[in-house]
Design a protein around this motif. Structure first.
Motif, PDB file in Angstrom:
ATOM      1  N   MET A   1       0.843  -1.202   0.000  1.00 39.79           N
ATOM      2  CA  MET A   1       0.000   0.000   0.000  1.00 39.79           C
ATOM      3  C   MET A   1       0.879   1.254   0.000  1.00 39.79           C
ATOM      4  O   MET A   1       1.775   1.394   0.828  1.00 39.79           O
ATOM      5  N   GLN A   2       0.647   2.163  -0.897  1.00 38.54           N
ATOM      6  CA  GLN A   2       1.458   3.373  -0.990  1.00 38.54           C
ATOM      7  C   GLN A   2       0.860   4.502  -0.149  1.00 38.54           C
ATOM      8  O   GLN A   2      -0.349   4.567   0.066  1.00 38.54           O
ATOM      9  N   LEU A   3       1.732   5.358   0.326  1.00 43.09           N
ATOM     10  CA  LEU A   3       1.290   6.508   1.114  1.00 43.09           C
ATOM     11  C   LEU A   3       0.582   7.512   0.224  1.00 43.09           C
ATOM     12  O   LEU A   3       0.951   7.704  -0.942  1.00 43.09           O
ATOM     13  N   ASP A   4      -0.426   8.126   0.782  1.00 43.14           N
ATOM     14  CA  ASP A   4      -1.132   9.190   0.065  1.00 43.14           C
ATOM     15  C   ASP A   4      -0.363  10.485   0.271  1.00 43.14           C
ATOM     16  O   ASP A   4      -0.511  11.169   1.282  1.00 43.14           O
ATOM     17  N   THR A   5       0.516  10.826  -0.671  1.00 35.33           N
ATOM     18  CA  THR A   5       1.388  11.990  -0.508  1.00 35.33           C
ATOM     19  C   THR A   5       0.614  13.293  -0.459  1.00 35.33           C
ATOM     20  O   THR A   5       1.100  14.293   0.065  1.00 35.33           O
ATOM     21  N   SER A   6      -0.606  13.295  -0.982  1.00 34.12           N
ATOM     22  CA  SER A   6      -1.399  14.525  -0.949  1.00 34.12           C
ATOM     23  C   SER A   6      -1.818  14.867   0.478  1.00 34.12           C
ATOM     24  O   SER A   6      -2.159  15.999   0.779  1.00 34.12           O
ATOM     25  N   ARG A   7      -1.810  13.854   1.367  1.00 30.66           N
ATOM     26  CA  ARG A   7      -2.196  14.086   2.763  1.00 30.66           C
ATOM     27  C   ARG A   7      -0.991  13.957   3.698  1.00 30.66           C
ATOM     28  O   ARG A   7      -1.139  13.762   4.898  1.00 30.66           O
ATOM     29  N   GLU A   8       0.204  14.046   3.107  1.00 27.95           N
ATOM     30  CA  GLU A   8       1.432  13.831   3.875  1.00 27.95           C
ATOM     31  C   GLU A   8       1.550  14.772   5.060  1.00 27.95           C
ATOM     32  O   GLU A   8       1.986  14.384   6.133  1.00 27.95           O
ATOM     33  N   ALA A   9       1.126  16.035   4.895  1.00 25.95           N
ATOM     34  CA  ALA A   9       1.273  17.030   5.959  1.00 25.95           C
ATOM     35  C   ALA A   9       0.421  16.690   7.175  1.00 25.95           C
ATOM     36  O   ALA A   9       0.676  17.171   8.263  1.00 25.95           O
ATOM     37  N   ASN A  10      -0.595  15.877   6.992  1.00 25.62           N
ATOM     38  CA  ASN A  10      -1.481  15.541   8.104  1.00 25.62           C
ATOM     39  C   ASN A  10      -0.869  14.549   9.077  1.00 25.62           C
ATOM     40  O   ASN A  10      -1.357  14.362  10.179  1.00 25.62           O
ATOM     41  N   THR A  21       3.478  15.542  17.135  1.00 30.29           N
ATOM     42  CA  THR A  21       2.591  14.387  17.295  1.00 30.29           C
ATOM     43  C   THR A  21       2.330  13.747  15.931  1.00 30.29           C
ATOM     44  O   THR A  21       2.185  14.457  14.925  1.00 30.29           O
ATOM     45  N   PHE A  22       2.312  12.415  15.936  1.00 28.81           N
ATOM     46  CA  PHE A  22       2.010  11.677  14.703  1.00 28.81           C
ATOM     47  C   PHE A  22       0.511  11.357  14.679  1.00 28.81           C
ATOM     48  O   PHE A  22      -0.058  10.957  15.696  1.00 28.81           O
ATOM     49  N   ARG A  23      -0.112  11.528  13.508  1.00 24.04           N
ATOM     50  CA  ARG A  23      -1.543  11.258  13.375  1.00 24.04           C
ATOM     51  C   ARG A  23      -1.805  10.477  12.086  1.00 24.04           C
ATOM     52  O   ARG A  23      -1.270  10.815  11.037  1.00 24.04           O
ATOM     53  N   TRP A  24      -2.613   9.434  12.223  1.00 24.33           N
ATOM     54  CA  TRP A  24      -2.927   8.618  11.036  1.00 24.33           C
ATOM     55  C   TRP A  24      -4.444   8.610  10.824  1.00 24.33           C
ATOM     56  O   TRP A  24      -5.208   8.417  11.768  1.00 24.33           O
ATOM     57  N   ASN A  25      -4.848   8.799   9.588  1.00 28.20           N
ATOM     58  CA  ASN A  25      -6.280   8.804   9.251  1.00 28.20           C
ATOM     59  C   ASN A  25      -6.765   7.385   8.949  1.00 28.20           C
ATOM     60  O   ASN A  25      -6.163   6.685   8.118  1.00 28.20           O
ATOM     61  N   VAL A  26      -7.833   6.974   9.634  1.00 30.96           N
ATOM     62  CA  VAL A  26      -8.429   5.646   9.407  1.00 30.96           C
ATOM     63  C   VAL A  26      -9.928   5.822   9.138  1.00 30.96           C
ATOM     64  O   VAL A  26     -10.614   6.540   9.873  1.00 30.96           O
ATOM     65  N   LEU A  56       5.575   3.875   7.553  1.00 27.91           N
ATOM     66  CA  LEU A  56       5.980   2.676   6.809  1.00 27.91           C
ATOM     67  C   LEU A  56       5.417   1.406   7.462  1.00 27.91           C
ATOM     68  O   LEU A  56       4.987   0.472   6.761  1.00 27.91           O
ATOM     69  N   ARG A  57       5.425   1.382   8.796  1.00 31.17           N
ATOM     70  CA  ARG A  57       4.891   0.210   9.497  1.00 31.17           C
ATOM     71  C   ARG A  57       3.389   0.057   9.248  1.00 31.17           C
ATOM     72  O   ARG A  57       2.894  -1.049   9.000  1.00 31.17           O
ATOM     73  N   ILE A  58       2.683   1.197   9.329  1.00 26.83           N
ATOM     74  CA  ILE A  58       1.222   1.126   9.155  1.00 26.83           C
ATOM     75  C   ILE A  58       0.870   0.804   7.705  1.00 26.83           C
ATOM     76  O   ILE A  58      -0.043   0.032   7.412  1.00 26.83           O
ATOM     77  N   SER A  59       1.663   1.404   6.757  1.00 32.84           N
ATOM     78  CA  SER A  59       1.355   1.162   5.345  1.00 32.84           C
ATOM     79  C   SER A  59       1.572  -0.282   4.933  1.00 32.84           C
ATOM     80  O   SER A  59       1.041  -0.736   3.921  1.00 32.84           O
ATOM     81  N   ALA A  60       2.395  -1.007   5.716  1.00 33.55           N
ATOM     82  CA  ALA A  60       2.640  -2.423   5.402  1.00 33.55           C
ATOM     83  C   ALA A  60       1.428  -3.288   5.740  1.00 33.55           C
ATOM     84  O   ALA A  60       1.353  -4.452   5.330  1.00 33.55           O
ATOM     85  N   ASP A  67      -7.486  -0.372  15.687  1.00 27.85           N
ATOM     86  CA  ASP A  67      -6.741  -1.232  16.610  1.00 27.85           C
ATOM     87  C   ASP A  67      -5.363  -1.581  16.062  1.00 27.85           C
ATOM     88  O   ASP A  67      -4.383  -1.672  16.819  1.00 27.85           O
ATOM     89  N   ASP A  68      -5.276  -1.790  14.751  1.00 31.31           N
ATOM     90  CA  ASP A  68      -3.978  -2.083  14.127  1.00 31.31           C
ATOM     91  C   ASP A  68      -3.019  -0.900  14.298  1.00 31.31           C
ATOM     92  O   ASP A  68      -1.831  -1.077  14.601  1.00 31.31           O
ATOM     93  N   VAL A  69      -3.545   0.297  14.076  1.00 37.71           N
ATOM     94  CA  VAL A  69      -2.718   1.509  14.207  1.00 37.71           C
ATOM     95  C   VAL A  69      -2.244   1.680  15.658  1.00 37.71           C
ATOM     96  O   VAL A  69      -1.075   1.967  15.915  1.00 37.71           O
ATOM     97  N   LYS A  70      -3.156   1.460  16.594  1.00 36.57           N
ATOM     98  CA  LYS A  70      -2.798   1.597  18.014  1.00 36.57           C
ATOM     99  C   LYS A  70      -1.768   0.551  18.423  1.00 36.57           C
ATOM    100  O   LYS A  70      -0.910   0.807  19.273  1.00 36.57           O
ATOM    101  N   ALA A  71      -1.862  -0.655  17.816  1.00 39.67           N
ATOM    102  CA  ALA A  71      -0.883  -1.705  18.103  1.00 39.67           C
ATOM    103  C   ALA A  71       0.510  -1.286  17.639  1.00 39.67           C
ATOM    104  O   ALA A  71       1.515  -1.521  18.321  1.00 39.67           O
TER     105      ALA A  71
END
Length: 380
Positions: A1-10, A21-26, A56-60, A67-71
């Motif tokens: 799965m590739q990163l959405d570079t358009s939302r990279e700043a988020n 702080t790191f934030r991931w959109n789910v 990179l870990r989450i995109s894998a 729950d996966d992201v929190k893990a």
């Protein structure tokens, strides 16, 4: 799965306190979730490195859930926690090994005083904040100028230890009232001080205790030297040759001077010699003139005499806006009023003249006789 570079700043956000702080959109159940993880750093490059690792870990993971992201966050935090170092674990002396012995002492003095101000030295470097620096500032009793210098040293220690910090932590608020008054004594005030300290010369040959209360004011009046320049003197610094002089130097580790210009030789007038002879009696060349004055890494030998003298002026003599440094102003004023050239006064006082070539020539060109004649005005 590739990163959405358009939302990279988020993925990386910065709080009002400067912490990243790191934030991931789910997206799940037609809803958006944004699990966050504090990266515990104000350093952008470090935050970016951590954010990249997390991304990179989450995109894998194929279609990661909350729950996966929190893990991933949990495993990442456990790893970082093991890597966190405490202040007590920092070998600051080794980090400063490339500096000169004198500089190393100054840096270590600031660092150790900072550690001593903390409630616990086991505190982690990531939990440091401005409150810790402010608490340390409160323990410092020096002038704003000296505090600024100490803050620069402490800031450098933080950088050498790779501790994330904000430049705002190390700023000093302007103080409208000077910590140390800079007024010259009046003649009447000098007489009051001399009379009040006269009894400390009693029994001078039997005991060395508190001799400095008698000698330091009188030596200051006859030389214009700074307090620490006099308090750190040794017998070997006084030379009774054909042209007797007092050597102001840093030939031992416990000696400190304000700047390079402070290194100088001051002629010993007849009155100064008569004052010093009883003090030098039965002392070895290597002995200090005032061995009962305690030494401090930051302020040399000034703490005890400075506090005592200020208390004497304030409480017993009711003198305002003065300090021991007022003797130096008194001497400079007296020499100036007697017509002594400013350049000669600068040579005697150890004043710095900046980059003026003519000034440097003047300060090094005065003869012993000219200096001695100028100091003789102080005896009248």
């Amino acid at each position: 799965m590739q990163l959405d570079t358009s939302r990279e700043a988020n993925y990386l956000i910065k709080s009002n306190t400067g912490i990243y702080t790191f934030r991931w959109n789910v997206r799940a159940d037609n809803k958006h979730y944004q699990p966050k993880l504090s990266l515990r750093t104000r350093n952008y490059l470090k935050a970016l490195q951590s954010a990249s690792e997390l991304a990179l870990r989450i995109s894998a993971i194929s279609i990661p859930s909350v729950d996966d992201v929190k893990a991933v966050y949990y495993e990442f935090s456990r790893k970082k926690k093991r890597e966190v170092k405490t202040l007590i674990s920092i070998d600051m002396e080794n980090l400063l090994s490339e500096l000169s012995i004198k500089s190393r002492k100054e840096y270590l003095s600031c660092w150790n005083s900072f550690l001593d101000s903390l409630s616990s030295k086991a505190i982690s470097v990531t939990s440091l904040n401005q409150a810790h620096i402010d608490k340390w500032k409160e323990t410092q009793t020096c002038s704003d100028t000296t505090l600024k210098k100490k803050l620069k040293l402490l800031s450098s220690c933080f950088k050498k230890a790779s501790i994330d910090c904000d430049s705002e932590w190390f700023k000093v608020k302007a103080n409208k009232q000077p910590v140390r008054p800079r007024r010259a004594f009046a003649d009447k005030e000098v007489t009051l001080i001399l009379n009040k300290t006269k009894h400390y010369s009693d029994g001078v040959t039997e005991s060395q205790s508190e001799q400095w209360k008698y000698y330091l004011p009188r030596m200051a009046l006859l030389t214009g030297c700074r307090l620490n320049e006099l308090a750190q003197l040794r017998v070997g610094d006084i030379h009774f040759t054909n042209e007797p002089y007092l050597s102001i130097n840093t030939d031992s580790e416990d000696k400190k001077l304000k700047n390079v210009a402070s290194h100088r030789e001051i002629p010993v007038t007849h009155h100064l010699k008569e004052l010093l002879l009883p003090l030098l009696k039965n002392k070895e060349v290597s002995e200090r003139l005032f061995p009962d004055l305690p030494f401090n890494e930051s302020n040399g030998y000034t703490n005890t005499p400075s506090k005592w003298f200020s208390k004497l002026c304030r409480e017993e003599l009711n003198l305002k806006d003065v300090s021991f440094h007022s003797f130096r102003h008194y001497v400079i004023t007296k020499l100036f009023n007697r017509g002594v050239k400013e350049e000669l006064i600068g040579a005697l006082m150890g004043h710095s003249v900046g980059k003026l070539t003519t000034g440097k020539v003047y300060l090094n060109g005065f003869t012993y006789g000219g200096k001695c004649e100028a100091l003789s005005f102080l005896c009248k």
